[in-house]
Design an enzyme around this catalytic site. Structure first.
Site, PDB file in Angstrom:
ATOM      1  N   LYS A 103      64.614 112.556 -31.737  1.00  8.45           N
ATOM      2  CA  LYS A 103      64.136 111.205 -31.454  1.00  8.45           C
ATOM      3  C   LYS A 103      62.665 111.119 -31.841  1.00  8.45           C
ATOM      4  CE  LYS A 103      62.943 107.905 -27.948  1.00  8.45           C
ATOM      5  NZ  LYS A 103      62.591 107.701 -26.535  1.00  8.45           N
ATOM      6  N   GLY A 164      58.429 102.562 -19.200  1.00  4.79           N
ATOM      7  CA  GLY A 164      58.129 102.747 -17.781  1.00  4.79           C
ATOM      8  C   GLY A 164      57.826 101.483 -17.008  1.00  4.79           C
ATOM      9  N   ALA A 190      63.565 102.158 -23.448  1.00  2.88           N
ATOM     10  CA  ALA A 190      62.298 101.809 -22.791  1.00  2.88           C
ATOM     11  C   ALA A 190      62.373 100.471 -22.067  1.00  2.88           C
ATOM     12  CB  ALA A 190      61.133 101.787 -23.778  1.00  2.88           C
ATOM     13  N   GLY A 191      61.883 100.485 -20.823  1.00  7.29           N
ATOM     14  CA  GLY A 191      61.724  99.261 -20.055  1.00  7.29           C
ATOM     15  C   GLY A 191      62.895  98.868 -19.174  1.00  7.29           C
ATOM     16  N   ASN A 212      65.104 106.604 -18.283  1.00  7.72           N
ATOM     17  CA  ASN A 212      64.413 107.704 -17.624  1.00  7.72           C
ATOM     18  C   ASN A 212      63.783 107.226 -16.310  1.00  7.72           C
ATOM     19  OD1 ASN A 212      61.918 110.219 -18.626  1.00  7.72           O
ATOM     20  ND2 ASN A 212      63.139 110.053 -16.805  1.00  7.72           N
TER      21      ASN A 212
END
Length: 260
Positions: A103, A164, A190-191, A212
């Site tokens: 990635k 995040g 993401a997000g 994550n």
């Protein structure tokens, strides 16, 4: 009822059972990381190569808790702000573990962590020429996403919102355009903030989601991991089933003909 076609999720030649990809950072410890990933059902995890402990033999390492023979490790370039840093990091990953499916993320600044798309495209072209299979973190710009695919990216990974942030999908129109035009997998990265965000992304037709912070920073990471597992499966099934047509006026659910 006819047979449902087998729904296969494949990146390049790698078949992935779960459409939920999970990050390994921000957990309390490696034990919690492993437990959450098990609850999530994910069989691919991202690993920040620059943050891997390879020097201090007294400290635990991720492979003590997650067997790389049983789960797919996806090395990433988290923390890289230049093409040269990202290239060096992934070449190191290839030397350390033979990884070619990777990635790529090249960040633009420390405040927003938005991708630097000039450096990202430059890095993608080089890595593809070197034989890497590159999954690319990118902005939600359909034109730039198409450029990445044209240069050989194995998967397009547009952000839902800043890394995040937990803000969820902020630009569904652009994500939908990227999905429509792409011939390689599109994975929202993401997000994502909660399980319903993942369901929405999957219902739109995304091939997968990467999560994550939403799991690791939940009050109960294990329960949230399970919630995401179910959310991704539900969203995918909803997409495959095909939603009903939207109407501006009410339509009765019971027949109106033959009423006494």
């Amino acid at each position: 009822m006819g047979k449902l076609k087998k729904d296969i999720f494949k990146i390049d030649k790698t078949i992935i059972k779960s459409r939920l990809i999970v990050g390994t950072g921000k957990y309390k410890n490696f034990k919690q990381t492993a437990e959450a990933i098990k609850m999530s059902g994910a069989d691919m995890v991202t690993v920040a190569v620059r943050r891997v402990n390879i020097l201090d033999k007294k400290k635990p390492i991720l492979t003590d808790y997650l067997n790389p023979k049983k789960i797919i490790y996806l090395p990433n370039t988290a923390g890289c702000f230049t093409s040269s840093d990202a290239l060096r990091t992934l070449r190191l990953a290839r030397e350390m573990g033979g990884w070619k499916l990777v990635k790529l993320e090249v960040l633009g600044d420390k405040k927003t962590l938005y991708p630097n798309m000039i450096e990202t495209i430059k890095s993608t072209k080089i890595l593809v020429k070197e034989g890497f299979k590159v999954m690319v973190y990118c902005t939600d710009d359909p034109l730039l996403a198409k450029k990445l695919e044209d240069y050989g990216a194995s998967a397009i990974m547009p952000l839902a919102s800043p890394i995040g942030s937990g803000l969820g999908l902020q630009n569904k129109v652009n994500i939908a355009l990227i999905i429509k035009q792409s011939k390689v997998p599109v994975i929202v990265d993401a997000g994502i903030g909660t399980a319903s965000d993942a369901t929405v992304a999957m219902e739109m037709g995304c091939d997968g989601v990467l999560v994550n912070s939403a799991i690791a920073q939940a009050k109960n990471p294990l329960l949230m991991a399970k919630a995401f597992k179910n959310a991704v499966m539900s969203g995918r099934e909803s997409f495959l089933a095909g939603r009903m047509k939207k109407n501006f006026f009410a339509i009765p659910s019971s027949p109106t003909k033959g009423i006494i």
